[in-house]
Each structure stands twice: as structure tokens, then as C-alpha cells.
Design an enzyme around this catalytic site. Structure first.
Site, mmCIF file in Angstrom:
data_model
loop_
_atom_site.group_PDB
_atom_site.id
_atom_site.type_symbol
_atom_site.label_atom_id
_atom_site.label_comp_id
_atom_site.label_asym_id
_atom_site.label_seq_id
_atom_site.Cartn_x
_atom_site.Cartn_y
_atom_site.Cartn_z
ATOM 1 N N PHE A 48 33.469 48.408 46.395
ATOM 2 C CA PHE A 48 34.291 47.840 47.237
ATOM 3 C C PHE A 48 34.473 46.113 46.869
ATOM 4 O O PHE A 48 34.156 45.423 47.812
ATOM 5 C CB PHE A 48 33.867 48.230 48.783
ATOM 6 C CG PHE A 48 35.280 48.069 49.612
ATOM 7 C CD1 PHE A 48 36.328 48.697 49.273
ATOM 8 C CD2 PHE A 48 35.090 47.382 50.657
ATOM 9 C CE1 PHE A 48 37.479 49.032 50.145
ATOM 10 C CE2 PHE A 48 36.089 47.354 51.640
ATOM 11 C CZ PHE A 48 37.259 48.127 51.586
ATOM 12 N N ALA A 92 36.229 43.302 44.418
ATOM 13 C CA ALA A 92 37.999 42.910 44.464
ATOM 14 C C ALA A 92 39.023 43.985 44.144
ATOM 15 O O ALA A 92 39.875 43.965 44.895
ATOM 16 C CB ALA A 92 37.991 41.787 43.500
ATOM 17 N N THR A 118 34.077 50.967 40.658
ATOM 18 C CA THR A 118 32.865 50.304 40.162
ATOM 19 C C THR A 118 32.911 49.329 39.045
ATOM 20 O O THR A 118 33.787 49.508 38.106
ATOM 21 C CB THR A 118 31.615 51.410 40.105
ATOM 22 O OG1 THR A 118 32.091 52.154 38.978
ATOM 23 C CG2 THR A 118 31.388 52.184 41.396
ATOM 24 N N GLU A 120 45.269 54.145 33.992
ATOM 25 C CA GLU A 120 46.146 53.122 33.880
ATOM 26 C C GLU A 120 45.414 51.677 34.107
ATOM 27 O O GLU A 120 45.562 50.788 33.320
ATOM 28 C CB GLU A 120 47.285 53.155 34.504
ATOM 29 C CG GLU A 120 48.474 52.035 34.247
ATOM 30 C CD GLU A 120 48.884 52.171 32.887
ATOM 31 O OE1 GLU A 120 49.366 53.221 32.411
ATOM 32 O OE2 GLU A 120 48.639 51.149 32.052
ATOM 33 N N VAL A 178 43.073 49.175 31.206
ATOM 34 C CA VAL A 178 43.764 48.421 30.050
ATOM 35 C C VAL A 178 44.895 47.720 30.767
ATOM 36 O O VAL A 178 46.062 48.053 31.005
ATOM 37 C CB VAL A 178 44.326 49.421 29.009
ATOM 38 C CG1 VAL A 178 44.809 48.552 27.705
ATOM 39 C CG2 VAL A 178 43.131 50.405 28.628
ATOM 40 N N GLY A 186 45.387 45.779 33.219
ATOM 41 C CA GLY A 186 45.520 45.440 34.618
ATOM 42 C C GLY A 186 47.114 45.998 35.168
ATOM 43 O O GLY A 186 47.118 47.287 35.083
ATOM 44 N N ASP A 217 35.149 43.162 26.015
ATOM 45 C CA ASP A 217 36.032 43.776 27.023
ATOM 46 C C ASP A 217 37.408 44.287 26.340
ATOM 47 O O ASP A 217 37.953 45.325 26.697
ATOM 48 C CB ASP A 217 36.614 42.864 27.941
ATOM 49 C CG ASP A 217 37.533 43.244 28.951
ATOM 50 O OD1 ASP A 217 37.388 44.226 29.650
ATOM 51 O OD2 ASP A 217 38.660 42.616 28.850
ATOM 52 N N LYS A 271 38.806 48.289 25.822
ATOM 53 C CA LYS A 271 40.111 48.609 26.024
ATOM 54 C C LYS A 271 40.906 49.470 24.993
ATOM 55 O O LYS A 271 41.573 50.433 25.068
ATOM 56 C CB LYS A 271 41.092 47.591 26.742
ATOM 57 C CG LYS A 271 40.620 46.939 27.848
ATOM 58 C CD LYS A 271 41.073 45.603 28.313
ATOM 59 C CE LYS A 271 40.960 45.123 29.765
ATOM 60 N NZ LYS A 271 41.047 43.635 29.749
ATOM 61 N N GLY A 283 43.013 40.780 38.468
ATOM 62 C CA GLY A 283 43.402 40.590 39.497
ATOM 63 C C GLY A 283 43.439 41.639 40.677
ATOM 64 O O GLY A 283 43.633 42.893 40.277
#
Lengths: 336, 169
Positions: free
Chosen positions: A11, A13, A92, A145, A148, A150, A217, A221, A316
Site C-alpha cells: 500500500f 504509492a 509490492t 501491463e 513495463v 507505467g 530496472d 522490463k 507515478g
């Protein structure tokens, strides 16, 4: 109206973004005959459970005041195993060492007949085929989805909108932090260290930025793209990775004199000359991949549709929640 | 490899054809022939400039053949300008023997470094350079970039290559 019971694991962002998206889109979802009910939320501190639906606004407020959503002694695994629901949303954080705790949550969710929607790259980058096999074995859906790009649609674009096409290659900028750092270095002629500090102050880069700036990162992806779109069977260890820590302002200025910018590009190519690689690359300034700021971009080369380019916000809270919500809706419509 | 060759031919019929045969028979692709009738040398010979693309034949053999046929080869200019690429290098470029780095490309016979711009912000700080390699063809260029990457790897230099842009054209 079809009631869809959800749990949210994690829980931070992203998890809170999912809760907000469900609150915001209640009326929109009802026009699609979908009534989402969150029956359980868990974080590091514990869990809260309500069979009739957790009060999401209260849960967000409690998290922000106390640092945890916990309102019972239950753990995340208790919620996954014992609280009846349809879809487990795993929000998570990514762990590239062993994929935990997301990996175990996903396996248990599959074994208990729950569909899984996730934004967590770790388990997929390490154990993609095992997760897909487990989902298949239990006859449930597994959608990711949000892992990769956002908000930028890429998996669903390749698999649904471009269905029938063979995708020959995908290359793009899949990490907004690196793009921000390189864009600022290019624009201002500042050093890597200086811009990294600035990005950390703005919350664009983590205190320990290595996961982003060393290309880890982006590599995770690429593994997800390679496995899900190209049908490869690769893991994080198969990716050839070079990050951006050695990039100098002088190199950016020399590139600029040649009409180019330097971007951290992730690249997957199928076939005999197949590659899966993350490296800084020279990109012509007028090329579709030359996007600035924290934007993400991907260029898919397809056999029938030709080159297709998407760009958008790669990270985001609400942006990632947008991708998760699209997966939840896809499962509800049963069209995955 | 593109070769520009200046010859001096005697002003008798059939000389131009005799000059072009050894070039053509070597498998070279003749791109341009300029016959300077109006610029005779003091000895009365006619200057001819021949430009050809040589892929496999030996330039030395062509020159020998021409000279055996009593044609004077005044100058030969070789250019590797069919395919070129700009790359960026980062690291201790100069102190890791830049001459050697360039030589490893130039000594291939099919590629050469045609331009280097280097920026050295300070002692002990890594330098940055943009480097242009030209080669006699696409596969030769790929080989040359492969050599540069191998050498750079040994010298702990970072090579930044361009993305592939072909399929967007």
C-alpha cells in the site's frame, strides 16, 4: 452488475493509487457493469480486511497517519489464502534478488484460484515461466501491463491491438529516472553527480539510485517484454547491461554537435541476430525515441503495421494505477 | 574502398581503353572517367582521372599492369567512404594509447578512423571523444565497430553506438 472482489498487496504509492483509481472510477466502472470491492489490503505493518468492502478513503488516511494500513492481526498471506476474492493486485516493491514477497504472494494467489494483476517486475524478471505455468495450471489470468512503461500501453498494445502482427523488435526508453538525468545533463551541461543529486531532491531518483542508473530496472522490463511478446524464455541474468553512470557532459555535447542525444535504450530483438540489451545509445535528435524529461517511449517494429511508437508517463502513482485498472477491467471482460 | 587514380596517357588512339581494361578486369566498379584533353602535359601526354570502387581486387596489381603497359600512374588516392558511423568514447582515451586504438581500425585495410574530436575536462577526469569510422561497405563497418568495441573493452573505455534507424526510413 458484476461484483469483483479485490485484494491489494502493498500500500505504497502504487497500492494507494489503485485505491484512488477505484474510488474515482466508480461511476465509469458501473457503466461497464463492474462493481469493484476491495476486501483486503496489506502492507509491511499488517492487513485490514472487510468482506463487505474496505473503506478505501479511511484506509488511505490511516496509512498516511500511522504509516500502515493494518487494522487486524492478519498477514498478507492470510488475506490471499483465507479471504475469498477474485483478483489479487500485487503492488509490492520490486526485489531483483529473489522476487519476494511478490513471488510467493502470486503463487499462493494462483493456487487459491485468484487472478493476479501486478506492477511488480522482480518475480517476472526472475521466474516468468514458472508463474505463467502456475496461472495456467489453476485456470486463472495473470496480467502485468503496469510492470513495463507505467501508464504507457505496450504489452496490451502488442498482444491485443496489434494482434496478428509479428513483432520483430522493441527498443525504447523504459526508465524515466535515467531519461530525466540524461535530459538535464544535455540541456544544462551539468555533471552526472550533480543532476543525480537534483533528481533525488525532486523524488525522481531513489536514495540508492543503482537500480535505475545501472540499467537494472530497464533490464527487468526487457525480460518481461522478451518473454511475454517474443515468447523467449530468458531471465534477468541473460541481459547485457550497461548503465549511465559513466556518461559525461562532454560526451553529450559531442553527441549534440553531431545532431544526436544519448539515451539509455533497452532493446529486444528476436531471431538469429537476437539480442536483449540495455546500453546508452546515440539517438538522432529528430528520431521518435528522442523524448525528454521523465517520459518513456517504445518503438515496436512489426511485420504488417510497420513501426509503431508509443510514449507516455513511465511512473507515478495514478499513472501506474491506470495500467493496473486496465488489466482488472480486461479480466472482468474476460478477454485476455 | 574508393580509389581515385591520376594517369598520363600517350596521345594515340586506343590508349584510354587499354588503361581501363586492367581496372575493369580486376573486378573494380568504374565510377567516373575524366579525360583532360585540354590539359596536356609539357611532354604532350593527356591526363586522365579514373575513380573506381575496389571490393576484392588488389590495387598493386592494377598499378603494375598499367605500368607494364607503359602508362604513367601519377597519383593514387584511397578513400574508405562508402559507409561511415559516428561513435562516442568515454574513459581515459588518450592515456590508454589513442594511437593504438586508431591503428587497430586503420590496419584492417577496409576501414579507417577519419575524424576524432576529443574533450578533456581535467587531469584524472575521464575524457570524451566522438570518433568517425569509414569503411568500404556495411559489413566491413560492422566488423570495424566490433574491433573498436573489443579494444575499448580491454582499455576500459565505454563505446556508445547509434541506434539502428534503417527500418524507419
Amino acid at each position: 452488475m458484476r461484483t469483483v472482489r479485490l485484494s491489494i498487496m502493498g500500500f505504497g504509492a502504487v497500492g494507494q493509487g489503485v485505491a484512488r483509481a477505484i474510488l474515482q472510477k466508480k461511476d465509469y466502472l458501473s457503466t461497464m457493469d463492474i462493481e469493484p470491492i476491495v476486501v483486503g489490503i496489506s502492507d509491511r505493518g499488517g492487513a485490514c480486511v472487510e468482506a463487505g468492502g474496505v473503506d478505501l478513503e479511511a484506509a488511505i488516511e490511516r496509512k498516511q497517519k500511522t504509516g500502515s494500513v493494518a487494522a487486524s492481526d492478519l498477514t498478507a498471506l492470510d488475506v490471499i489464502k483465507d479471504i475469498d476474492h477474485d483478483i489479487m493486485v500485487d503492488a509490492t516493491p520490486t526485489n531483483i534478488e529473489d522476487g519476494e514477497p511478490g513471488y510467493t504472494y502470486m503463487l499462493e494467489a494462483f493456487r487459491h484460484g485468484r487472478h493476479v494483476v501486478t506492477s511488480n517486475k522482480g518475480p517476472l524478471a526472475l521466474k516468468y515461466s514458472m508463474l505463467c505455468d502456475e496461472a495456467d495450471k489453476n485456470g486463472v489470468k495473470f496480467r502485468f501491463e503496469a510492470t513495463v512503461g507505467g501508464a504507457m500501453p505496450i504489452l496490451n498494445l502488442a498482444q491485443d491491438a496489434l494482434a496478428g502482427n509479428s513483432v520483430m523488435s522493441i527498443e525504447g526508453i523504459l526508465n524515466g529516472t535515467c531519461n530525466y538525468i540524461l535530459s538535464r545533463m544535455t540541456e544544462e551541461g551539468l555533471s552526472y553527480k550533480h543532476v543525480l543529486g537534483e533528481a533525488q531532491e525532486l523524488g525522481i531518483a531513489e536514495t540508492d539510485p543503482s537500480y535505475d542508473v545501472e540499467g537494472i530496472d530497464t533490464a527487468c522490463k526487457l525480460v518481461i517484454l522478451a518473454n511475454s511478446i517474443f515468447g523467449m524464455d530468458v531471465t534477468y541474468d541473460d541481459v547485457d547491461i550497461t548503465g549511465i553512470t559513466k556518461i559525461t557532459p562532454e560526451s553529450l555535447s559531442l553527441a549534440g554537435a553531431e545532431g544526436m542525444v544519448i539515451k539509455l535504450i533497452g532493446e529486444v530483438r528476436d531471431g538469429n541476430d537476437g539480442i536483449i540489451r540495455v546500453a546508452p545509445k546515440l539517438v538522432p535528435k529528430n528520431h521518435p525515441l528522442a523524448v525528454g524529461g521523465t517520459l518513456n517511449v517504445a518503438l515496436l517494429r512489426t511485420d504488417m503495421a510497420g513501426p509503431i511508437c508509443v510514449k507516455g508517463k513511465g511512473a507515478g502513482s495514478i499513472e501506474t494505477a491506470s495500467a493496473i485498472l486496465s488489466d482488472i477491467i480486461a479480466i472482468c471482460k474476460n478477454r485476455c | 574502398m574508393i580509389v581515385s587514380m591520376d594517369l598520363e596517357l600517350k596521345d594515340v588512339p586506343g590508349q584510354l581503353v587499354r588503361a581501363l581494361i586492367p581496372v575493369s578486369e580486376s573486378g573494380a566498379n568504374i565510377m567516373s572517367v575524366i579525360h583532360h584533353h585540354d590539359q596536356r602535359t609539357p611532354s604532350g601526354a593527356i591526363p586522365v582521372q579514373v575513380v573506381f570502387q575496389l571490393t576484392s581486387g588488389q590495387l598493386d596489381e592494377i598499378i603494375d599492369n598499367l605500368e607494364d603497359n607503359e602508362m604513367r600512374v601519377v597519383s593514387v588516392d584511397k578513400k574508405y567512404r562508402l559507409e561511415s558511423v559516428t561513435l562516442i568514447l568515454i574513459g581515459h582515451i588518450v592515456h590508454s594509447d589513442m594511437g593504438d586504438t586508431i591503428d587497430q581500425i586503420d590496419s584492417t585495410g577496409f576501414a579507417e578512423v577519419v575524424n576524432v574530436s576529443i574533450s578533456m575536462p581535467g587531469i584524472d577526469k575521464p575524457s570524451s571523444a566522438s570518433i568517425v569510422i569509414s569503411a568500404s561497405g556495411k559489413s566491413e563497418l560492422i566488423k570495424a565497430v566490433g574491433i573498436l568495441k573489443r579494444v575499448a573493452g580491454q582499455k576500459d573505455l565505454l563505446v556508445i553506438e547509434p541506434i539502428q534507424t534503417d527500418s524507419l526510413r
